[in-house]
Structures are given as C-alpha cells and as structure tokens.
Design a protein around this motif. Structure first.
Motif, PDB file in Angstrom:
ATOM      1  N   GLY A  32     -26.950  -1.944   1.078  1.00 39.07           N
ATOM      2  CA  GLY A  32     -25.778  -2.048   2.135  1.00 39.07           C
ATOM      3  C   GLY A  32     -24.895  -0.523   1.962  1.00 39.07           C
ATOM      4  N   ALA A  33     -25.449   0.532   1.775  1.00 36.18           N
ATOM      5  CA  ALA A  33     -24.557   1.781   1.506  1.00 36.18           C
ATOM      6  C   ALA A  33     -24.209   2.130   2.936  1.00 36.18           C
ATOM      7  N   GLU A  34     -23.372   2.979   2.965  1.00 39.02           N
ATOM      8  CA  GLU A  34     -22.841   3.763   4.159  1.00 39.02           C
ATOM      9  C   GLU A  34     -23.604   4.647   4.821  1.00 39.02           C
ATOM     10  N   PRO A  35     -23.837   4.952   5.892  1.00 37.54           N
ATOM     11  CA  PRO A  35     -24.864   5.903   6.517  1.00 37.54           C
ATOM     12  C   PRO A  35     -24.265   7.494   6.081  1.00 37.54           C
ATOM     13  N   CYS A  36     -25.238   8.320   6.012  1.00 34.79           N
ATOM     14  CA  CYS A  36     -24.695   9.632   5.401  1.00 34.79           C
ATOM     15  C   CYS A  36     -23.758  10.364   6.801  1.00 34.79           C
ATOM     16  N   THR A  37     -23.085  11.121   6.361  1.00 42.53           N
ATOM     17  CA  THR A  37     -22.473  11.922   7.404  1.00 42.53           C
ATOM     18  C   THR A  37     -23.154  12.619   8.556  1.00 42.53           C
ATOM     19  N   ALA A  38     -22.748  12.580   9.631  1.00 39.97           N
ATOM     20  CA  ALA A  38     -23.606  13.069  10.734  1.00 39.97           C
ATOM     21  C   ALA A  38     -23.486  14.757  10.387  1.00 39.97           C
ATOM     22  N   GLU A  39     -24.601  15.307  10.692  1.00 39.89           N
ATOM     23  CA  GLU A  39     -24.308  16.799  10.761  1.00 39.89           C
ATOM     24  C   GLU A  39     -23.352  17.577  11.441  1.00 39.89           C
ATOM     25  N   ALA A  40     -22.854  17.016  12.704  1.00 39.34           N
ATOM     26  CA  ALA A  40     -21.965  17.450  13.449  1.00 39.34           C
ATOM     27  C   ALA A  40     -20.488  17.069  12.927  1.00 39.34           C
ATOM     28  N   ASN A  41     -20.570  16.330  11.673  1.00 45.81           N
ATOM     29  CA  ASN A  41     -19.114  16.069  10.987  1.00 45.81           C
ATOM     30  C   ASN A  41     -19.124  16.770   9.806  1.00 45.81           C
ATOM     31  N   PHE A  42     -20.032  17.741   9.527  1.00 43.77           N
ATOM     32  CA  PHE A  42     -19.943  18.754   8.364  1.00 43.77           C
ATOM     33  C   PHE A  42     -18.613  19.461   8.499  1.00 43.77           C
ATOM     34  N   GLY A  43     -18.176  19.667   7.229  1.00 47.39           N
ATOM     35  CA  GLY A  43     -16.678  20.586   7.061  1.00 47.39           C
ATOM     36  C   GLY A  43     -15.916  19.661   6.145  1.00 47.39           C
ATOM     37  N   PRO A  44     -14.825  20.468   5.926  1.00 47.09           N
ATOM     38  CA  PRO A  44     -14.130  19.662   4.944  1.00 47.09           C
ATOM     39  C   PRO A  44     -13.305  18.422   5.785  1.00 47.09           C
ATOM     40  N   ASP A  45     -13.186  17.656   4.872  1.00 43.32           N
ATOM     41  CA  ASP A  45     -12.557  16.251   5.442  1.00 43.32           C
ATOM     42  C   ASP A  45     -11.050  16.249   5.154  1.00 43.32           C
ATOM     43  N   GLY A  46     -10.154  17.336   5.366  1.00 45.80           N
ATOM     44  CA  GLY A  46      -9.031  17.445   5.495  1.00 45.80           C
ATOM     45  C   GLY A  46      -8.486  18.201   3.876  1.00 45.80           C
ATOM     46  N   GLU A  47      -9.484  18.439   3.023  1.00 49.43           N
ATOM     47  CA  GLU A  47      -9.188  19.000   1.637  1.00 49.43           C
ATOM     48  C   GLU A  47      -9.372  20.488   1.903  1.00 49.43           C
ATOM     49  N   THR A  48      -8.716  20.869   0.697  1.00 51.19           N
ATOM     50  CA  THR A  48      -8.855  22.433   0.569  1.00 51.19           C
ATOM     51  C   THR A  48     -10.051  22.771  -0.337  1.00 51.19           C
ATOM     52  N   ARG A  49     -10.396  23.900  -0.252  1.00 53.24           N
ATOM     53  CA  ARG A  49     -11.802  24.226  -1.261  1.00 53.24           C
ATOM     54  C   ARG A  49     -11.605  23.611  -2.640  1.00 53.24           C
ATOM     55  N   LEU A  50     -10.756  23.700  -3.213  1.00 57.63           N
ATOM     56  CA  LEU A  50     -10.266  23.393  -4.633  1.00 57.63           C
ATOM     57  C   LEU A  50     -10.587  21.710  -4.710  1.00 57.63           C
ATOM     58  N   TRP A  51     -10.445  21.115  -3.625  1.00 60.71           N
ATOM     59  CA  TRP A  51     -10.596  19.552  -3.589  1.00 60.71           C
ATOM     60  C   TRP A  51     -12.179  18.998  -2.830  1.00 60.71           C
ATOM     61  N   PHE A  52     -12.658  20.209  -2.408  1.00 58.91           N
ATOM     62  CA  PHE A  52     -14.019  19.479  -1.724  1.00 58.91           C
ATOM     63  C   PHE A  52     -14.817  18.858  -2.744  1.00 58.91           C
ATOM     64  N   ASN A  53     -15.247  17.497  -2.137  1.00 54.39           N
ATOM     65  CA  ASN A  53     -15.768  16.592  -3.289  1.00 54.39           C
ATOM     66  C   ASN A  53     -17.340  16.377  -2.837  1.00 54.39           C
ATOM     67  N   ASP A  54     -18.057  16.992  -1.806  1.00 55.08           N
ATOM     68  CA  ASP A  54     -19.153  16.818  -1.575  1.00 55.08           C
ATOM     69  C   ASP A  54     -19.933  18.267  -0.665  1.00 55.08           C
ATOM     70  N   VAL A  55     -20.959  18.378  -0.928  1.00 54.67           N
ATOM     71  CA  VAL A  55     -21.831  19.744  -0.499  1.00 54.67           C
ATOM     72  C   VAL A  55     -21.484  20.251   0.916  1.00 54.67           C
ATOM     73  N   ASP A  56     -21.428  19.030   1.839  1.00 56.37           N
ATOM     74  CA  ASP A  56     -21.162  19.424   3.304  1.00 56.37           C
ATOM     75  C   ASP A  56     -19.523  19.684   3.576  1.00 56.37           C
ATOM     76  N   ASP A  57     -18.671  19.678   2.640  1.00 57.14           N
ATOM     77  CA  ASP A  57     -17.444  20.039   2.931  1.00 57.14           C
ATOM     78  C   ASP A  57     -17.452  21.716   3.001  1.00 57.14           C
TER      79      ASP A  57
END
Length: 179
Positions: free
Chosen positions: A83-108
């Motif tokens: 029941g896990a969430e689907p992985c982020t779509a490649e088109a949505n890679f990039g920061p999720d509103g965070e700055t570099r110091l707070w990037f929490n996953d690879v695709d950020d």
C-alpha cells in the motif's frame, strides 16, 4: 695600429645580435606558453574530483524518493502489495519547495546548478567560493532501472558534471536503488 685583441664590436653588430636574440626568445616563448597553461590542468582536475565526489556523497546520503519511508526503509515507493505511494514521476523531479540544505531525496537535486562565485556551498551552507572560484557544478537525476535489467523506477541515475575554470567538463555518475 690596433691589435686583434683590442678590437671591439661595432654598433651594427650589436643591433644584429640583439635582434637575433629577440627573435630566438620570441620563438622559445611561443613554443613553451601552451605548456604553462596546461600545467594547471592536473590541479584543476584534482579540485574538480574533490568537488564532484563531495557533491555526489551529499546526494547519495538522501532518501530514494519523496514517497519513501525515511525512518528505516520499511515502506518503499511503488510497493503496491504494502500500500505504498507511487514513486515520483520523472517529470516532477526537482526541489519540492525546499532549498538545498533541506533537500530530502535524491531527485530534489535534479536541475541543481551552482558555481564557486555564485551559490556553491557545502552541506553546512558554508560558502566555498574562495576554494572553487570559477568552477561550475550541474546535477541531473533520471530513472535508470532498465539500464541494469531492473524495473525502470527501481533505480535512479545521478550525474554530476563539474566544469573547471579551463572549461574542462568532468562527469561523475552513480545509481541509487529503491531497496
């Protein structure tokens, strides 16, 4: 009458000698000057290697995906049976509103670019512009599972390209798996 041992050099002979010396020195300098420029290449390559390795370590320390469990890896994105969430779509890679110091996953880091005189910092947000002046770093992240014979979204390929002040590009790449 002057003897042979007292004979001097005429002004014309002196001017010709200086001209020949000037032409010879110009030719020698023209041949050696490309070597002076190239003598810094190994130093820049070592610096680029340090920077690329450091940035790659910073990226690989992050979790695989925004939807991955960060507290121990019990749930991974795209695990339908759990029941896990689907992985982020490649088109949505990039920061999720965070700055570099707070990037929490690879695709950020996808699309991240920095230069020594601009915004290049270490993981503690300390500026490195004096150390890496005129170096550039660019990061791209893509799904790459099929490159390794796995499901496409099970692996991400991270590519870091460091450009030295001499415009020599040095690429580093690594894979981050969803396991």
């Amino acid at each position: 009458m002057l003897s042979l041992s007292q004979r001097g050099v005429t002004l014309i002979e002196l001017v010709i000698g200086i001209t020949v010396l000037a032409v010879a020195l110009t030719l020698i300098t023209a041949v050696l000057s490309p070597l002076f420029v190239r003598s810094t290449d190994p130093w820049h390559q070592v610096r680029a290697s340090e920077l690329g390795h450091s940035l790659m370590n910073e990226i690989l320390a992050r979790s695989f995906d925004e939807q991955s469990d960060r507290s121990g890896g019990l749930l991974r994105c795209d695990e339908v049976t759990l029941g896990a969430e689907p992985c982020t779509a490649e088109a949505n890679f990039g920061p999720d509103g965070e700055t570099r110091l707070w990037f929490n996953d690879v695709d950020d880091f996808d699309g991240f670019g920095a230069s020594g005189s601009d915004i290049l910092t270490n993981i503690l947000a300390l500026e490195l512009d004096d150390v890496y002046r005129n170096y550039r770093a660019e990061v791209s992240v893509r799904y790459a599972g099929t490159e390794l014979g796995l499901p496409q979204r099970s692996v991400k390929r991270i590519e870091v390209v460091i450009t030295t002040p001499a415009n020599s590009a040095i690429a580093f790449s690594a894979y981050k798996g969803n396991w």
